[in-house]
Design an enzyme around this catalytic site. Sequence first.
Site, PDB file in Angstrom:
ATOM      1  N   ASP A 152       0.811  -1.212   0.000  1.00  0.00           N
ATOM      2  CA  ASP A 152       0.000   0.000   0.000  1.00  0.00           C
ATOM      3  C   ASP A 152       0.846   1.265   0.000  1.00  0.00           C
ATOM      4  OD1 ASP A 152       0.772  -0.880   2.556  1.00  0.00           O
ATOM      5  OD2 ASP A 152      -0.792   0.288   3.548  1.00  0.00           O
ATOM      6  N   ARG A 201      19.224  -6.241  13.243  1.00  0.00           N
ATOM      7  CA  ARG A 201      19.233  -6.136  14.704  1.00  0.00           C
ATOM      8  C   ARG A 201      18.549  -7.348  15.319  1.00  0.00           C
ATOM      9  NH1 ARG A 201      20.298  -1.817  17.780  1.00  0.00           N
ATOM     10  NH2 ARG A 201      19.842  -2.019  20.006  1.00  0.00           N
ATOM     11  N   HIS A 230       8.007   8.649   4.414  1.00  0.00           N
ATOM     12  CA  HIS A 230       6.785   9.400   4.703  1.00  0.00           C
ATOM     13  C   HIS A 230       6.923  10.874   4.312  1.00  0.00           C
ATOM     14  CE1 HIS A 230       4.447   6.397   7.378  1.00  0.00           C
ATOM     15  NE2 HIS A 230       5.288   5.757   6.600  1.00  0.00           N
ATOM     16  N   GLU A 270      -0.480  -2.086   5.221  1.00  0.00           N
ATOM     17  CA  GLU A 270       0.445  -1.958   6.343  1.00  0.00           C
ATOM     18  C   GLU A 270       0.343  -0.591   6.993  1.00  0.00           C
ATOM     19  OE1 GLU A 270       3.715  -1.095   8.802  1.00  0.00           O
ATOM     20  OE2 GLU A 270       3.522  -0.126   6.844  1.00  0.00           O
ATOM     21  N   GLU A 271      -0.059   0.405   6.198  1.00  0.00           N
ATOM     22  CA  GLU A 271      -0.039   1.791   6.654  1.00  0.00           C
ATOM     23  C   GLU A 271      -1.293   2.220   7.416  1.00  0.00           C
ATOM     24  OE1 GLU A 271       2.445   3.629   6.591  1.00  0.00           O
ATOM     25  OE2 GLU A 271       3.774   2.951   5.008  1.00  0.00           O
TER      26      GLU A 271
END
Length: 437
Positions: free
Chosen positions: A123, A222, A406, A183-184
């Site tokens: 998306d 990580r 973004h 996802e957003e």
Amino acid sequence: MGIATKSNEPLPGAIAPESCLVVPGALPSFDNSGNAAEEQAMSMSLPEFLDGWLAAHAGEVIAARRHIHANPRLSRQEHDTADYVAAALAEAGLDPQLIPDGTGLTCDIGTGDRVIAIRADMDALPIHDPKQVPYRSTVPGVTHACGHDAHTAMLMGLGRVLAEIERREGLPGRFRLVFQPSEEQFPSGAPTMIKYGALEDVAAIFAFHCDPQFPAGKIAVRNGPLTAACDVMEVRMSGRGGHTSRPHLTSDLVNAIGRVVVDVPALVNRRLDPRQSVAIVFGAVQAGEAANAIPQEALARATVRVHGHETWDMIPDLVQEVTRSVARASGVECEIDYRRGVPPVVNDRVASAMFAGATAAALGDDAVAEAPMSMGGEDFAYYLEQVPGAMARLGVGRPGERLDIHQGNFDIDETALAHGIRVMTHTVLAAAASPAF
């Protein structure tokens, strides 16, 4: 995500200096007791044809990314993107399966009871695209400002590579491509994909997220917490308004909501172990219009971000208790709508070390960097709550530019696409050969 805007604060990368099994400090390095299988998996060589395939098809992967970038779709509207992906996979001889609403799909390659999954989100964001490029968004007010177009194009390319390995020599198991919607935006798409079988028989799952803070050619990994859990809180107050010359006759909601915005974050943090990371940030405050009138209603909205499941489990009650106490001290009562968002992404130790080792083997030791913990939210966490896996940061930064996700002018160094396919190929083949999953 819409409720969990991601944050990639620039931190120096920690580079692995010697062996592909010497990894950044936030990652485990393999010891010599009982981990020979993982070391052997790390040392697997890439398919001999991969370099030639990437050289011959890199332009097609870039073209796919540009097509998706030029035709973005918002969360839960990814039908065109899903159809485009499905058609490309079918053309490669694969059998993609759309979910019932047509906004996402999965595609299995190879055979076997044990599945290694790879996820991409599809998306875009409701942000204007100001870039003067041939692949500029054709949809007003919508653009891929987070790299999901790159995630999708890389997974399409990886699917073609895995299909070619299967055709030439056979795959060491079954692999599942997971193309996820939304996802957003909350509610997000990961639970939807899980509902429709994305994790059925899955032993481990991997994903990339674009990160412009690292240059193309770097992969940041990580172990443990990578992103924060993120909730949303809405505080509503109502009371007697009136003239600003007589605030004592009113509820003075502006004063009350102001105290909530300023005092609640500080007071909540004073109630927690200082080693715990909690960020309460108000992004919207609405109260009144006239300078000489105290309003009858006030509203404030905030995100609440925390690292770790234990803190996330207890934070809703604490935040609401403190908010009500502050409001009451100002002489008003409040209504609170506290909504759970996404859990934190917590990378599995073996999976993240495998990502780092695969990066070193595929791109060289200097390609491995340490990913900083982010207070952003990412719904890949839902998959990791059910199966082991890891998300890595894919360096996409372009020389001479300091862009962040973004933002409407966000763009990537497209050489990163081939790097991502190369590293992910090595990662999933190593995972399939490892007895750790």
